[in-house]
Design a protein around this motif. Structure first.
Motif, PDB file in Angstrom:
ATOM      1  N   LEU A 192       4.698  11.837   5.865  1.00 23.37           N
ATOM      2  CA  LEU A 192       3.612  11.212   6.554  1.00 23.37           C
ATOM      3  C   LEU A 192       4.087  10.006   7.505  1.00 23.37           C
ATOM      4  O   LEU A 192       4.278   9.943   9.362  1.00 23.37           O
ATOM      5  N   LEU A 193       4.916   8.579   6.420  1.00 19.47           N
ATOM      6  CA  LEU A 193       5.751   7.764   7.585  1.00 19.47           C
ATOM      7  C   LEU A 193       6.555   8.148   8.652  1.00 19.47           C
ATOM      8  O   LEU A 193       6.723   7.700   9.643  1.00 19.47           O
ATOM      9  N   LEU A 194       7.701   9.670   8.045  1.00 19.79           N
ATOM     10  CA  LEU A 194       8.769   9.615   8.944  1.00 19.79           C
ATOM     11  C   LEU A 194       7.943  10.670  10.584  1.00 19.79           C
ATOM     12  O   LEU A 194       8.081   9.766  11.881  1.00 19.79           O
TER      13      LEU A 194
ATOM     14  N   MET B  56       0.522  -1.227   0.014  1.00 19.25           N
ATOM     15  CA  MET B  56      -0.076   0.384   0.268  1.00 19.25           C
ATOM     16  C   MET B  56       0.587   1.316   0.045  1.00 19.25           C
ATOM     17  O   MET B  56       0.605   2.447  -0.348  1.00 19.25           O
ATOM     18  N   ILE B  57       2.269   0.875   0.788  1.00 17.66           N
ATOM     19  CA  ILE B  57       2.386   2.275   0.482  1.00 17.66           C
ATOM     20  C   ILE B  57       3.800   2.430  -0.444  1.00 17.66           C
ATOM     21  O   ILE B  57       3.323   3.707  -1.136  1.00 17.66           O
ATOM     22  N   GLU B  58       4.154   1.906  -0.957  1.00 13.45           N
ATOM     23  CA  GLU B  58       4.626   1.812  -2.462  1.00 13.45           C
ATOM     24  C   GLU B  58       3.670   2.214  -3.595  1.00 13.45           C
ATOM     25  O   GLU B  58       4.539   3.158  -4.481  1.00 13.45           O
ATOM     26  N   GLN B  59       2.369   2.246  -2.974  1.00 14.24           N
ATOM     27  CA  GLN B  59       1.515   2.929  -4.251  1.00 14.24           C
ATOM     28  C   GLN B  59       1.397   3.921  -3.670  1.00 14.24           C
ATOM     29  O   GLN B  59       1.206   4.450  -4.986  1.00 14.24           O
ATOM     30  N   MET B  60       1.276   4.932  -2.774  1.00 13.53           N
ATOM     31  CA  MET B  60       1.107   5.747  -1.888  1.00 13.53           C
ATOM     32  C   MET B  60       2.381   6.340  -2.811  1.00 13.53           C
ATOM     33  O   MET B  60       2.366   8.190  -2.822  1.00 13.53           O
ATOM     34  N   TYR B  61       3.718   5.853  -2.646  1.00 12.78           N
ATOM     35  CA  TYR B  61       4.657   6.846  -2.875  1.00 12.78           C
ATOM     36  C   TYR B  61       4.610   7.156  -4.192  1.00 12.78           C
ATOM     37  O   TYR B  61       5.224   8.309  -4.918  1.00 12.78           O
ATOM     38  N   LYS B  62       3.664   6.122  -5.593  1.00  9.46           N
ATOM     39  CA  LYS B  62       3.651   6.145  -6.891  1.00  9.46           C
ATOM     40  C   LYS B  62       3.085   7.599  -6.838  1.00  9.46           C
ATOM     41  O   LYS B  62       3.170   8.381  -8.003  1.00  9.46           O
ATOM     42  N   LYS B  63       2.192   8.017  -5.723  1.00  9.52           N
ATOM     43  CA  LYS B  63       0.815   9.141  -6.275  1.00  9.52           C
ATOM     44  C   LYS B  63       2.156  10.392  -5.661  1.00  9.52           C
ATOM     45  O   LYS B  63       1.371  11.768  -6.097  1.00  9.52           O
TER      46      LYS B  63
END
Length: 67
Positions: A56-58, A41-48
């Motif tokens: 957000l993650l930090l 899911m995070i990898e998909q968020m990175y693409k956007k």
């Protein structure tokens, strides 16, 4: 974490990807333990929007480690 659900971690996510900064590969402030589905899911968020997602993650990681 954002949904109040705790799952067993089976992978580690590099907040700053290795291709962007190899020197952060073992920096604990750049590593987040996740399960596979969350990592996908995070990898998909990175693409956007990688910058916003990294921020957000930090914040989430800092909040978790400050507990």
């Amino acid at each position: 974490m954002s949904e109040g659900i705790v799952l067993l971690a089976d992978t580690v996510h590099h907040i700053v990807p290795l291709k962007d900064d190899w020197n952060k590969r073992s920096d604990i402030s750049n590593l987040m333990s996740l399960n596979h589905d969350t990592h996908s899911m995070i990898e998909q968020m990175y693409k956007k929007d990688i910058v916003r997602t990294q921020s957000l993650l930090l914040k989430m990681l800092h909040g978790y480690r400050s507990m």
